[in-house]
Design an enzyme around this catalytic site. Structure first.
Site, mmCIF file in Angstrom:
data_model
loop_
_atom_site.group_PDB
_atom_site.id
_atom_site.type_symbol
_atom_site.label_atom_id
_atom_site.label_comp_id
_atom_site.label_asym_id
_atom_site.label_seq_id
_atom_site.Cartn_x
_atom_site.Cartn_y
_atom_site.Cartn_z
ATOM 1 N N HIS A 280 8.465 50.775 32.713
ATOM 2 C CA HIS A 280 8.953 51.341 33.774
ATOM 3 C C HIS A 280 10.403 50.937 34.009
ATOM 4 C CE1 HIS A 280 8.602 53.761 37.974
ATOM 5 N NE2 HIS A 280 9.836 53.853 37.577
ATOM 6 N N ARG B 174 19.372 55.745 32.857
ATOM 7 C CA ARG B 174 20.631 56.279 33.163
ATOM 8 C C ARG B 174 21.481 57.211 32.225
ATOM 9 N NH1 ARG B 174 18.289 55.777 37.973
ATOM 10 N NH2 ARG B 174 18.800 53.999 39.294
ATOM 11 N N ASN C 84 14.481 60.670 34.730
ATOM 12 C CA ASN C 84 15.423 61.160 36.073
ATOM 13 C C ASN C 84 16.844 60.945 35.722
ATOM 14 O OD1 ASN C 84 15.095 58.309 36.539
ATOM 15 N ND2 ASN C 84 15.136 58.711 38.846
ATOM 16 N N ASN D 149 12.454 52.160 46.311
ATOM 17 C CA ASN D 149 11.437 53.178 46.653
ATOM 18 C C ASN D 149 10.298 52.848 45.642
ATOM 19 O OD1 ASN D 149 9.945 55.232 47.869
ATOM 20 N ND2 ASN D 149 11.328 56.827 47.094
ATOM 21 N N ASP E 121 10.791 48.498 37.233
ATOM 22 C CA ASP E 121 11.356 49.467 37.859
ATOM 23 C C ASP E 121 12.776 49.428 37.908
ATOM 24 O OD1 ASP E 121 11.860 52.096 39.079
ATOM 25 O OD2 ASP E 121 10.883 51.837 40.828
ATOM 26 N N PHE F 198 18.170 54.694 46.421
ATOM 27 C CA PHE F 198 17.138 53.450 46.329
ATOM 28 C C PHE F 198 17.292 52.822 44.769
ATOM 29 C CE2 PHE F 198 15.323 56.885 49.436
ATOM 30 C CZ PHE F 198 14.854 56.045 50.269
ATOM 31 N N GLY F 199 16.790 51.751 45.051
ATOM 32 C CA GLY F 199 16.533 50.912 43.698
ATOM 33 C C GLY F 199 17.273 49.513 43.399
HETATM 34 O O1 DOR Z 1 14.098 52.865 43.885
HETATM 35 C C1 DOR Z 1 13.781 53.591 43.103
HETATM 36 N N1 DOR Z 1 14.957 53.783 42.128
HETATM 37 N N2 DOR Z 1 12.986 54.440 42.975
HETATM 38 C C2 DOR Z 1 12.665 55.677 42.434
HETATM 39 O O2 DOR Z 1 11.821 56.293 42.779
HETATM 40 C C3 DOR Z 1 13.961 55.901 41.704
HETATM 41 C C4 DOR Z 1 14.771 54.949 41.289
HETATM 42 C C5 DOR Z 1 16.062 55.308 40.585
HETATM 43 O O3 DOR Z 1 16.000 56.277 39.927
HETATM 44 O O4 DOR Z 1 17.007 54.967 41.180
HETATM 45 ZN ZN ZN Z 2 9.295 55.899 41.175
HETATM 46 ZN ZN ZN Z 3 11.221 54.301 38.883
#
Ligand code: DOR
Ligand code: ZN
Ligand code: ZN
Length: 440
Positions: free
Chosen positions: A68, A72, A102, A286, A313, A331-332
């Protein structure tokens, strides 16, 4: 000519380390030799004719696997590219990662899957396995062409970044996935419960007058999808588990023998919402940092096997984006270059986990769950190896990151257990500049 990695140590039962030498030939582990408690001399005739790297007692682990990460590319190259993400992974000791779809455009066609595979090949560092979307555009309206995407090389299917809102859509996805023997990997989040909330619904949100993301927003999807996995027989994998309620549902699903697996991130194992120092968006991700009670629940779930593996993540964002403040920033957080030292320091050094347990959660289990041929050190396997200096102590400094981004809440944390060399298929793809023990 091969490479001898001599005087390494491998983790064994009861936290014991034992001496080991490894001969790497043509990208594979050709031989492993028990050092029998003795330190070998690099000049020893038995190594001659090969490159010799003296590891001087450092730990040798199977290369870490992270299913995970967000690299980008295409579309957000200012945050990370597949090349910088690969370097960041290599520095963190990761030899295989699966990258989330994504991007912009999202990875929902054969062409975009091939684009990621090509970029990974050009980078030529670690193994990068592309996820493909469950729904076109990650919009939740129409399934992608799973068969074609699998054929193109998709690792599994996910709409990570958002939850699949329609239960029927998720059920349809699982039916197709099971027919292709592919996993469905889910970011669990009910959109009707999260509008405008940047943090967990708890103490921190209350104190700062912010809207909160409740635990149920995650767990409702986990419960729904477990029922759908039961109905369809699909392998369902839960992303970044963060709540006590999700843990309870996954534990029950496993007891029932369902094909349900799960992952957890270092930050959800180490930090709670009560640790957030203020309105600094480097603490925004998130799912959000939850309550101390949730943190205990995910730790115990990892320990009893309810949660199968650790993932980062890794979610890079630029400083400018993170400077928009808690409410508006994306988020992230990044995670690849800090995951092992943080977890080793927090859980192994304190005696809570064995070293073997931590390594297994970052190597053996992800390989087993996703049927990958890596994640162990055996003669005849590809030489994906990580060398770690367990005694090296250093502060986490974002300026040192090889990632393009710096968004971490762990700045200044002092950790032990730093990777010093990463090898993929017998090729050294990264090494700490001070680590240069090679002899021709
Ligand atoms: O913290 C997060 N970042 N959660 C997500 O679901 C997406 C991710 C992101 O792509 O930055
Ligand atoms: Zn996620
Ligand atoms: Zn993720």
């Amino acid at each position: 000519m091969g490479i001898w990695l001599i005087n390494g140590k491998v983790a064994g039962k009861n936290n014991r380390l034992s001496g080991r030498h490894f001969l790497i030939e043509d990208g594979y582990i050709a031989k492993t030799l028990d050092a029998k408690g003795k330190v070998a001399n690099p000049e020893d005739a038995k190594f001659s004719g090969h490159t010799v790297i003296d590891l001087s007692g450092k730990l040798v682990s199977p290369g870490f696997i992270d299913v995970h990460v967000h690299f980008r590319e295409p579309g957000f190259e200012h945050k990370e590219t597949i090349q910088t993400g690969s370097l960041s992974a290599a520095r963190g000791g990761f030899t295989t990662v699966a990258c989330m779809p994504n991007t912009r455009p999202v990875i929902d066609t054969v062409e975009t899957v091939e684009y990621v595979l090509n970029k990974a090949r050009e980078a030529g560092l670690i193994r990068v396995l592309p996820y493909a979307c469950i729904t076109k555009g990650e919009l939740g309206k129409e399934l992608t062409d799973f068969a074609a995407l699998k054929e193109a090389g998709a690792f599994a299917f996910t709409d990570d970044g958002v939850g699949v809102q329609s239960a029927q859509m998720m059920k349809d996805a699982m039916k197709v996935a099971v027919s292709l023997d592919m996993p469905i990997v889910a970011h669990c989040e009910d959109d009707t419960m999260i509008a405008g909330a940047p943090v967990h619904e708890g103490e921190f949100a209350k104190r700062h007058g912010l809207k909160g993301i409740p635990n149920e927003a995650e767990a409702i999807h986990v419960g729904r999808d477990i029922l759908l996995s039961e109905a369809t027989g699909a392998h369902y994998h839960v992303c970044h588990v963060s709540t006590e309620q999700s843990v309870r549902l996954i534990r029950q699903a496993k007891k029932l023998g369902l094909r349900v697996t799960a992952e957890v991130c270092p930050h959800h194992l180490i930090l709670s919402d009560e640790d957030i120092p203020g309105l600094d968006a480097n603490w925004k991700m998130n799912p959000p940092l939850r309550s101390p009670r949730d943190v205990q629940a995910v730790i115990e779930a990892l320990e009893d096997g309810t949660i199968d593996m650790i993932v980062t993540d890794h979610a890079p964002h630029s400083e400018e984006e993170k400077a928009r403040g808690m409410q508006l920033a994306p988020f992230g957080i990044v995670g690849l270059e800090t995951a092992f030292p943080l977890l080793y320091t927090k859980f192994v050094q304190t005696g809570r986990w064995s070293l073997q347990f931590l390594l297994d959660k970052m190597t053996h289990y992800p390989a087993q769950v996703f049927k990958l041929p890596w994640g162990s050190i055996e003669e005849g396997k590809e030489a994906d190896l990580t060398v770690i200096d367990l005694d090296k102590e250093k502060e986490i400094q974002p300026a040192d990151f090889l990632s393009k981004s710096r968004n971490t809440p762990f700045t200044g944390w002092s950790c032990k257990g730093w990777p010093v060399m990463t090898m993929v298929a017998g090729k050294v793809v990264w090494r700490e500049t001070s680590f240069n023990m090679e002899k021709e």
